[in-house]
Design an enzyme around this catalytic site. Structure first.
Site, mmCIF file in Angstrom:
data_model
loop_
_atom_site.group_PDB
_atom_site.id
_atom_site.type_symbol
_atom_site.label_atom_id
_atom_site.label_comp_id
_atom_site.label_asym_id
_atom_site.label_seq_id
_atom_site.Cartn_x
_atom_site.Cartn_y
_atom_site.Cartn_z
ATOM 1 N N ARG A 37 0.816 -1.223 0.000
ATOM 2 C CA ARG A 37 0.000 0.000 0.000
ATOM 3 C C ARG A 37 0.847 1.269 0.000
ATOM 4 O O ARG A 37 0.386 2.324 -0.436
ATOM 5 C CB ARG A 37 -0.917 0.029 1.231
ATOM 6 C CG ARG A 37 -2.130 -0.842 1.056
ATOM 7 C CD ARG A 37 -3.210 -0.525 2.062
ATOM 8 N NE ARG A 37 -4.443 -1.200 1.695
ATOM 9 C CZ ARG A 37 -5.452 -1.431 2.515
ATOM 10 N NH1 ARG A 37 -5.388 -1.014 3.749
ATOM 11 N NH2 ARG A 37 -6.540 -2.035 2.101
ATOM 12 N N ASP A 143 -15.411 11.603 8.462
ATOM 13 C CA ASP A 143 -14.473 10.513 8.224
ATOM 14 C C ASP A 143 -13.074 11.086 8.427
ATOM 15 O O ASP A 143 -12.900 12.301 8.546
ATOM 16 C CB ASP A 143 -14.622 9.961 6.801
ATOM 17 C CG ASP A 143 -14.075 8.542 6.680
ATOM 18 O OD1 ASP A 143 -14.860 7.585 6.824
ATOM 19 O OD2 ASP A 143 -12.857 8.381 6.470
HETATM 20 C C1 LIG Z 1 -15.403 0.342 5.973
HETATM 21 S S1 LIG Z 1 -15.694 2.055 6.085
HETATM 22 C C2 LIG Z 1 -17.292 2.063 6.890
HETATM 23 C C3 LIG Z 1 -18.287 3.000 6.229
HETATM 24 C C4 LIG Z 1 -19.700 2.954 6.791
HETATM 25 N N1 LIG Z 1 -19.716 3.317 8.184
HETATM 26 C C5 LIG Z 1 -20.320 1.589 6.594
HETATM 27 O O1 LIG Z 1 -20.510 0.856 7.564
HETATM 28 O O2 LIG Z 1 -20.643 1.243 5.453
HETATM 29 C C6 LIG Z 1 -14.582 2.517 7.416
HETATM 30 C C7 LIG Z 1 -14.285 4.005 7.455
HETATM 31 O O3 LIG Z 1 -13.660 4.320 8.707
HETATM 32 C C8 LIG Z 1 -12.781 5.397 8.485
HETATM 33 N N2 LIG Z 1 -11.820 5.504 9.592
HETATM 34 C C9 LIG Z 1 -10.803 4.658 9.887
HETATM 35 N N3 LIG Z 1 -10.108 5.126 10.945
HETATM 36 C C10 LIG Z 1 -10.698 6.273 11.341
HETATM 37 C C11 LIG Z 1 -10.438 7.222 12.360
HETATM 38 N N4 LIG Z 1 -9.422 7.079 13.216
HETATM 39 N N5 LIG Z 1 -11.252 8.300 12.457
HETATM 40 C C12 LIG Z 1 -12.283 8.474 11.592
HETATM 41 N N6 LIG Z 1 -12.578 7.605 10.598
HETATM 42 C C13 LIG Z 1 -11.799 6.519 10.473
HETATM 43 C C14 LIG Z 1 -12.137 5.055 7.148
HETATM 44 O O4 LIG Z 1 -11.567 6.170 6.521
HETATM 45 C C15 LIG Z 1 -13.316 4.441 6.380
HETATM 46 O O5 LIG Z 1 -13.916 5.391 5.528
#
Ligand SMILES: C[S@@+](CC[C@H](N)C(=O)[O-])C[C@H]1O[C@@H](n2cnc3c(N)ncnc32)[C@H](O)[C@@H]1O
Length: 277
Positions: A37, A143
């Site tokens: 990545r 996010d």
């Molecule tokens: C798999 S997506 C989930 C999206 C949505 N909540 C769903 O369930 O479909 C996970 C998201 O968490 C965000 N994320 C990861 N670490 C984070 C953090 N420390 N603070 C805020 N967002 C975070 C990522 O950028 C990503 O967009």
């Protein structure tokens, strides 16, 4: 182009720095995933190896910009409209009921909204239910990934995002454009996007008070101490009795006693205990 290899000590140093910054935890099985990545990032920063990249992340002039890039590169943004809908039915049902009884606004936070499908689904379902006027709703979505948030603000989606969307909803709330669809303005207007790191407990607390927080399919990427930290910060951002919705695979039962779990045949959610602080 040959691959730049990451050594064991470099991997440990980098994954710990990433965990401390974002919560996202790359366990030992993910060494090669992390290596691959980050290949492009090393090239972009003219780093010939991971040691140089680590030094750039800690002391480089543009280190904060690089961390912002990493927030986009390292997160899994998988999401789609109407995901785990049974929980959203609880929002449109009992959470709205409580707000109407209290006579105040309904305050909802989609706290890791990725490219926006989750908050837009909430907006569409609230609109569809006709139970509460849009003016009575505060729907915020955040996010950590700047790139995901840019896409959310644009509101343009392709087929994969619609895998669980009823066709009549697509007709009502979207308009076609080239090889996808834009979400309609009345839905878009209901959602306010902003950026936040869920590890920043003070910032999380300051977003509140909310009636409901959605944090679905995020905690699975965090280790247990970080999960605990985040859900405890959420408790401070929820009103007493406020709702926390997590993903199917995410349980906080053994992590904290600040919430009362509710398990129905269709959905699991947590309510903040009145005295949780
Ligand atoms: C798999 S997506 C989930 C999206 C949505 N909540 C769903 O369930 O479909 C996970 C998201 O968490 C965000 N994320 C990861 N670490 C984070 C953090 N420390 N603070 C805020 N967002 C975070 C990522 O950028 C990503 O967009």
């Amino acid at each position: 182009m040959s691959t730049i290899a990451i050594s064991e000590p470099e991997f440990v140093a980098l994954r710990d720095a990433i965990r401390d910054r974002f919560g996202i935890f790359y366990d030992d099985t993910k060494q090669f995933l992390l290596q691959s990545r980050l290949q492009t990032r090393l090239l972009k920063r003219s780093c010939s190896d991971f040691g140089a990249y680590l030094r750039f992340l800690t002391g480089g002039l543009a280190r904060e910009e690089e961390w912002d890039e990493l927030a986009s590169v390292l997160s899994n943004n998988e999401t789609y409209f109407f995901r785990e809908k049974a929980q959203l039915d609880v929002l449109v049902g009992e959470v709205v009921d409580e707000s109407l009884r209290r006579g105040g606004k309904l305050r909802v936070w989609s706290s890791a909204c990725s490219t926006g499908e989750e908050p837009f689904t909430i907006a569409m379902m609230l609109h569809e239910s006709k139970r509460i006027a849009p003016a009575q709703v505060s729907l915020r979505a955040s996010d950590i990934s700047p790139r995901a948030l840019e896409r959310a603000a644009r509101g343009f989606y392709r087929e994969l995002s619609f895998r669980a969307t009823p066709p009549e909803v697509v007709q009502r709330y979207f308009h076609p454009f080239e090889n996808g669809f834009f979400v309609n303005d009345d839905v878009k207007r209901m959602v306010e996007f902003f950026r936040i790191n869920l590890l920043d407990a003070r910032a999380v607390e300051a977003t509140g008070p909310h009636d409901a927080i959605f944090c679905r399919n995020v905690l699975i990427y965090f280790d247990k101490p970080t999960q605990k930290r985040v859900v405890e910060a959420f408790a401070k951002a929820l009103r007493p009795g406020g709702y926390l919705f997590l993903g199917h695979a995410e349980s906080i039962m053994r992590l904290t006693d600040l919430y009362e779990p509710t398990i129905t045949s269709k959905a699991i959610f947590y309510k903040r205990k009145p005295d949780a602080d």
